[in-house]
Design a protein around this motif. Sequence first.
Motif: not given
Length: 359
Positions: A256-266
Amino acid sequence: MTSMTTATPRPLRIGFMPLVDCAPLVVAVRLGIDRRHGLRLELRRQGSWAAVRDKLLSGELDAAHALAGMVYGIETGIGGPQEQMAVLMVLNQNGQAIVLAPEAAQRLRAGVPLREALDVPARRPVLAQTFPTGTHAMWLYYWLAAQGVDPLHEVQAVTLPPPEMPAALARGEIEGYCAGEPWAAQAETLGAGARVIRSGELWPGHPEKVLACRRAFAALEPDTATALTATVLEACRWLDEDPRHRARAAQWLADDGAIDLPVACLSDCLLLPTGDDRASRLRFHGDGEVNFPWLSDGRWFLHQFRRWGWLPPDAGGDDALLAEIHRLDSYRLAALQVGVPLPRGDTRASLLFDGMRWE
């Protein structure tokens, strides 16, 4: 059971910052929980906490993912515009971290006292927080003071939006910061810094982000405020039900572009830290223990404001003020509607890392 019955969902503009603890808002929309409660949440990413504040006060946002300490700072008019505010519920506990540049972090881990690790008082290290009265400032100042470093005079505190902090640390513009995830993790990924303490170690089970709005909104639209609280309560419960739910939420935050980082980091940030110390882990619900807007938590922030000389001594009005800010009746009604347990009292006891007990 729904908290509102309307033919057309009531649109609400909800602000958030790109941090993993905005997850309940994204989950509420993705799962359609908002529609079940007669609402349509329009999530609006913001560039800074000051922007969140300004748009809340102007009415451009109806409610927001907000720093707990920021709400009390706005209410009391410390260093900025003053407005009557409301806390509908707490969104999460823990999940933040203090990061230092590699050399200072290494010295601290080797047992060097913090003053020496930061080379105080020979110089004033530059440390960043995200909002002057926000939670990150309070965790940073408390941690420094507990180890004999005066946060107001022996360090230079600057304000930065959390996504800018890792790069500023890498460029040498700051020597450390306190921020929410995933921005501590990003500093370690870049090799720019290292976590030296997680906020859940500093105060296990501390309040962090809250669902906040102007008090006029909560008072003039009580049914809407209750429906919004019920919606987000359900989303928080879903996040804590199963680790796989958090993995899905991480994917949604990235998609959704909520956080501009890779999904693995999130995903790592939503699931970490691992281990048995549940009190210090990122929590969104905890059978409602996380979400209840404890009056004692609000007293802690006001106490810290007085400690740093930002407010005069309490003349006996704190409890009345907090009873206005913390919308306990609205929260209780929302909790009953969605089957979330309620505590017997309005306060709790907390133990911080330096042995200070707050009740």
